[in-house]
Design a protein around this motif. Structure first.
Motif, PDB file in Angstrom:
ATOM      1  N   GLU A  25       3.517   7.821   5.238  1.00  0.00           N
ATOM      2  CA  GLU A  25       4.729   8.555   5.623  1.00  0.00           C
ATOM      3  C   GLU A  25       4.657   8.988   7.085  1.00  0.00           C
ATOM      4  OE1 GLU A  25       7.554  12.245   4.076  1.00  0.00           O
ATOM      5  OE2 GLU A  25       5.886  11.524   2.859  1.00  0.00           O
ATOM      6  N   LEU A  26       3.459   9.383   7.532  1.00  0.00           N
ATOM      7  CA  LEU A  26       3.289   9.747   8.938  1.00  0.00           C
ATOM      8  C   LEU A  26       3.563   8.547   9.840  1.00  0.00           C
ATOM      9  CD1 LEU A  26       2.309  11.894  11.019  1.00  0.00           C
ATOM     10  CD2 LEU A  26       0.012  10.957  10.710  1.00  0.00           C
ATOM     11  N   ALA A  27       3.090   7.375   9.430  1.00  0.00           N
ATOM     12  CA  ALA A  27       3.315   6.175  10.227  1.00  0.00           C
ATOM     13  C   ALA A  27       4.795   5.839  10.316  1.00  0.00           C
ATOM     14  CB  ALA A  27       2.542   5.002   9.620  1.00  0.00           C
ATOM     15  N   SER A  43       9.308   7.362   0.792  1.00  0.00           N
ATOM     16  CA  SER A  43       8.105   8.173   0.970  1.00  0.00           C
ATOM     17  C   SER A  43       8.140   9.409   0.070  1.00  0.00           C
ATOM     18  CB  SER A  43       7.966   8.584   2.438  1.00  0.00           C
ATOM     19  OG  SER A  43       9.083   9.335   2.848  1.00  0.00           O
ATOM     20  N   THR A  44       7.040  10.175   0.095  1.00  0.00           N
ATOM     21  CA  THR A  44       6.902  11.296  -0.820  1.00  0.00           C
ATOM     22  C   THR A  44       7.839  12.445  -0.471  1.00  0.00           C
ATOM     23  OG1 THR A  44       4.580  10.714  -1.165  1.00  0.00           O
ATOM     24  CG2 THR A  44       5.267  12.932  -1.810  1.00  0.00           C
ATOM     25  N   TYR A  45       7.734  12.945   0.741  1.00  0.00           N
ATOM     26  CA  TYR A  45       8.489  14.151   1.107  1.00  0.00           C
ATOM     27  C   TYR A  45       9.868  13.815   1.671  1.00  0.00           C
ATOM     28  CZ  TYR A  45       3.960  16.286   0.391  1.00  0.00           C
ATOM     29  OH  TYR A  45       2.776  16.691  -0.164  1.00  0.00           O
ATOM     30  N   ALA A  46       9.922  12.908   2.637  1.00  0.00           N
ATOM     31  CA  ALA A  46      11.223  12.517   3.169  1.00  0.00           C
ATOM     32  C   ALA A  46      12.067  11.844   2.091  1.00  0.00           C
ATOM     33  CB  ALA A  46      11.048  11.583   4.366  1.00  0.00           C
ATOM     34  N   GLY A  47      11.418  11.092   1.203  1.00  0.00           N
ATOM     35  CA  GLY A  47      12.145  10.439   0.122  1.00  0.00           C
ATOM     36  C   GLY A  47      12.775  11.445  -0.826  1.00  0.00           C
ATOM     37  N   PRO A  72      -0.462  -6.862 -13.002  1.00  0.00           N
ATOM     38  CA  PRO A  72      -1.524  -6.211 -12.207  1.00  0.00           C
ATOM     39  C   PRO A  72      -1.557  -6.660 -10.753  1.00  0.00           C
ATOM     40  CG  PRO A  72      -2.363  -6.859 -14.351  1.00  0.00           C
ATOM     41  CD  PRO A  72      -0.990  -7.428 -14.270  1.00  0.00           C
ATOM     42  N   ALA A  73      -1.327  -7.941 -10.490  1.00  0.00           N
ATOM     43  CA  ALA A  73      -1.356  -8.421  -9.105  1.00  0.00           C
ATOM     44  C   ALA A  73      -0.237  -7.803  -8.285  1.00  0.00           C
ATOM     45  CB  ALA A  73      -1.253  -9.947  -9.076  1.00  0.00           C
ATOM     46  N   THR A  74       0.982  -7.781  -8.846  1.00  0.00           N
ATOM     47  CA  THR A  74       2.109  -7.188  -8.138  1.00  0.00           C
ATOM     48  C   THR A  74       1.921  -5.694  -7.958  1.00  0.00           C
ATOM     49  OG1 THR A  74       3.559  -8.894  -9.062  1.00  0.00           O
ATOM     50  CG2 THR A  74       4.615  -6.947  -8.127  1.00  0.00           C
ATOM     51  N   THR A  75       1.394  -5.029  -8.981  1.00  0.00           N
ATOM     52  CA  THR A  75       1.142  -3.588  -8.883  1.00  0.00           C
ATOM     53  C   THR A  75       0.119  -3.293  -7.798  1.00  0.00           C
ATOM     54  OG1 THR A  75       1.611  -3.329 -11.253  1.00  0.00           O
ATOM     55  CG2 THR A  75       0.396  -1.559 -10.175  1.00  0.00           C
ATOM     56  N   TRP A  76      -0.923  -4.113  -7.704  1.00  0.00           N
ATOM     57  CA  TRP A  76      -1.951  -3.900  -6.681  1.00  0.00           C
ATOM     58  C   TRP A  76      -1.368  -4.078  -5.279  1.00  0.00           C
ATOM     59  CZ3 TRP A  76      -4.410  -6.411  -2.707  1.00  0.00           C
ATOM     60  CH2 TRP A  76      -5.623  -5.856  -2.274  1.00  0.00           C
ATOM     61  N   LEU A  77      -0.546  -5.093  -5.092  1.00  0.00           N
ATOM     62  CA  LEU A  77       0.091  -5.311  -3.788  1.00  0.00           C
ATOM     63  C   LEU A  77       1.031  -4.164  -3.445  1.00  0.00           C
ATOM     64  CD1 LEU A  77       0.922  -9.135  -3.764  1.00  0.00           C
ATOM     65  CD2 LEU A  77      -0.714  -7.934  -2.306  1.00  0.00           C
ATOM     66  N   GLY A  78       1.758  -3.680  -4.444  1.00  0.00           N
ATOM     67  CA  GLY A  78       2.658  -2.555  -4.194  1.00  0.00           C
ATOM     68  C   GLY A  78       1.909  -1.305  -3.771  1.00  0.00           C
ATOM     69  N   GLY A  79       0.759  -1.046  -4.420  1.00  0.00           N
ATOM     70  CA  GLY A  79      -0.043   0.112  -4.028  1.00  0.00           C
ATOM     71  C   GLY A  79      -0.617  -0.031  -2.637  1.00  0.00           C
ATOM     72  N   LEU A  80      -1.041  -1.243  -2.283  1.00  0.00           N
ATOM     73  CA  LEU A  80      -1.553  -1.483  -0.933  1.00  0.00           C
ATOM     74  C   LEU A  80      -0.456  -1.277   0.097  1.00  0.00           C
ATOM     75  CD1 LEU A  80      -3.940  -2.518   0.826  1.00  0.00           C
ATOM     76  CD2 LEU A  80      -3.006  -4.822   0.526  1.00  0.00           C
ATOM     77  N   HIS A  88      -4.056   2.117  -1.231  1.00  0.00           N
ATOM     78  CA  HIS A  88      -4.979   2.433  -2.326  1.00  0.00           C
ATOM     79  C   HIS A  88      -5.904   3.598  -1.973  1.00  0.00           C
ATOM     80  CE1 HIS A  88      -3.756  -0.829  -4.901  1.00  0.00           C
ATOM     81  NE2 HIS A  88      -3.891  -1.690  -3.921  1.00  0.00           N
ATOM     82  N   LEU A  89      -5.375   4.540  -1.199  1.00  0.00           N
ATOM     83  CA  LEU A  89      -6.154   5.720  -0.823  1.00  0.00           C
ATOM     84  C   LEU A  89      -5.650   6.976  -1.512  1.00  0.00           C
ATOM     85  CD1 LEU A  89      -6.560   5.080   3.025  1.00  0.00           C
ATOM     86  CD2 LEU A  89      -8.226   4.643   1.208  1.00  0.00           C
ATOM     87  N   GLY A  90      -4.746   6.834  -2.468  1.00  0.00           N
ATOM     88  CA  GLY A  90      -4.231   8.001  -3.174  1.00  0.00           C
ATOM     89  C   GLY A  90      -3.304   8.817  -2.298  1.00  0.00           C
ATOM     90  N   GLU A  91      -3.370  10.122  -2.488  1.00  0.00           N
ATOM     91  CA  GLU A  91      -2.475  11.015  -1.749  1.00  0.00           C
ATOM     92  C   GLU A  91      -2.709  10.973  -0.239  1.00  0.00           C
ATOM     93  OE1 GLU A  91       0.729  13.597  -1.410  1.00  0.00           O
ATOM     94  OE2 GLU A  91       0.014  12.353  -3.070  1.00  0.00           O
ATOM     95  N   PRO A  92      -3.965  10.914   0.249  1.00  0.00           N
ATOM     96  CA  PRO A  92      -4.134  10.779   1.711  1.00  0.00           C
ATOM     97  C   PRO A  92      -3.461   9.521   2.263  1.00  0.00           C
ATOM     98  CG  PRO A  92      -6.195  11.448   0.699  1.00  0.00           C
ATOM     99  CD  PRO A  92      -5.268  11.113  -0.422  1.00  0.00           C
ATOM    100  N   GLY A  93      -3.582   8.403   1.540  1.00  0.00           N
ATOM    101  CA  GLY A  93      -2.927   7.187   1.996  1.00  0.00           C
ATOM    102  C   GLY A  93      -1.422   7.301   1.974  1.00  0.00           C
TER     103      GLY A  93
END
Length: 264
Positions: A170-172, A240-244, A147-155, A160-165
């Motif tokens: 990807e924009l950044a 990333s989502t689209y470029a990836g 769980p700790a590694t998964t949380w860091l990976g999501g951050l 941790h903002l879902g699709e907007p994040g």
């Protein structure tokens, strides 16, 4: 007739004459500033979370040492079927999807279950002492990450903002190379306009204070970190989502993926 103020003299020497500056440099300056304001928060969080993610094994050892390792290796390991049976008894509502064993003698055996109600991409892992076939604990994992590694990976990936994040990250990554190259172009043009040597591009101005000193350090530091910024932008986009997805499609088209070996 009095001499012009010192600041006016510097302002004039910093200005690049000619139509090139009128058409390009102001646009680059605004683009560099506004995109920097947009991208900087993500880069800061990504850098800090990436640094912590590099120490994920040490973090797991602190937080989950009681389930990841056994106190001491005593005797020969119990049969794997017996270990799996112990894990199934501890989690009767799950279905075994994989069993992971480690080469390290102090590591536990990980029996991974699919369980109704868990989020997509998550499993329930039961950790079994291989020498006694006793269950040491359970964790909700994602691709064998705690769980700790998964949380860091999501951050690191989407704050941790879902699709907007995810879109923001990807924009950044997409604009990082624009910020980097645009900033170097502005810095080089400023030094050339002031008729300074190349050393002024690579090193902060001696004795510069206040805004000029900060700008000097910013420009010189940005020039040095340019290769790293371009590398981060390119590698970040591949995940990333689209470029990836486009990158994966290109690998498939070029048959450039890692070979998959099958045993006859």
């Amino acid at each position: 007739m009095s001499a012009p103020p010192v600041d006016d003299v510097h302002a004039r020497t910093d200005e690049a004459p000619g139509p090139v500056r009128v058409s390009v440099l102001p646009l680059l300056r605004r683009l560099h500033f506004y995109t920097g304001v947009l991208v900087a928060p993500f880069l800061l969080v990504a850098a800090l979370s990436g640094l912590l993610y590099a120490f994920a094994p040490q973090l797991d050892a602190v937080l989950h040492d009681d389930v990841l390792e056994v106190p001491a290796a005593t005797g020969a390991p119990r049969p794997l079927a017996e270990q799996v049976a112990a894990a199934q008894a501890a989690l009767p509502g799950g279905a075994v999807t994989s069993v992971l064993t480690a080469d390290a003698p102090e590591a536990t055996t990980r029996v991974v279950f699919s369980l109704p109600g868990l989020a997509e991409g998550h499993d329930r892992t039961v950790y079994v002492d291989p020498y006694t076939a006793r269950v040491r604990g359970q964790l909700t994992t994602s691709f064998d990450s705690t769980p700790a590694t998964t949380w860091l990976g999501g951050l690191h990936r989407h704050l941790h903002l879902g699709e907007p994040g995810r879109l923001y990250s990807e924009l950044a990554a997409s604009w990082l190379w624009v910020i980097s190259l645009g900033g170097v172009a502005l810095w080089v043009a400023r030094q050339r306009a002031a008729r300074r040597r190349v050393r002024a591009v690579l090193a902060p101005g001696p004795g510069a204070k206040g805004v000029r000193g900060t700008r000097s350090w910013h420009g010189s530091t940005g020039t040095w970190v340019l290769p790293g910024a371009l590398f981060l932008s390119a590698t970040g986009l591949t995940w990333s989502t689209y470029a990836g997805e486009n990158f994966s499609a290109a690998l498939t088209a070029l048959d450039a993926r890692t070979p998959c070996w099958t045993r006859a």
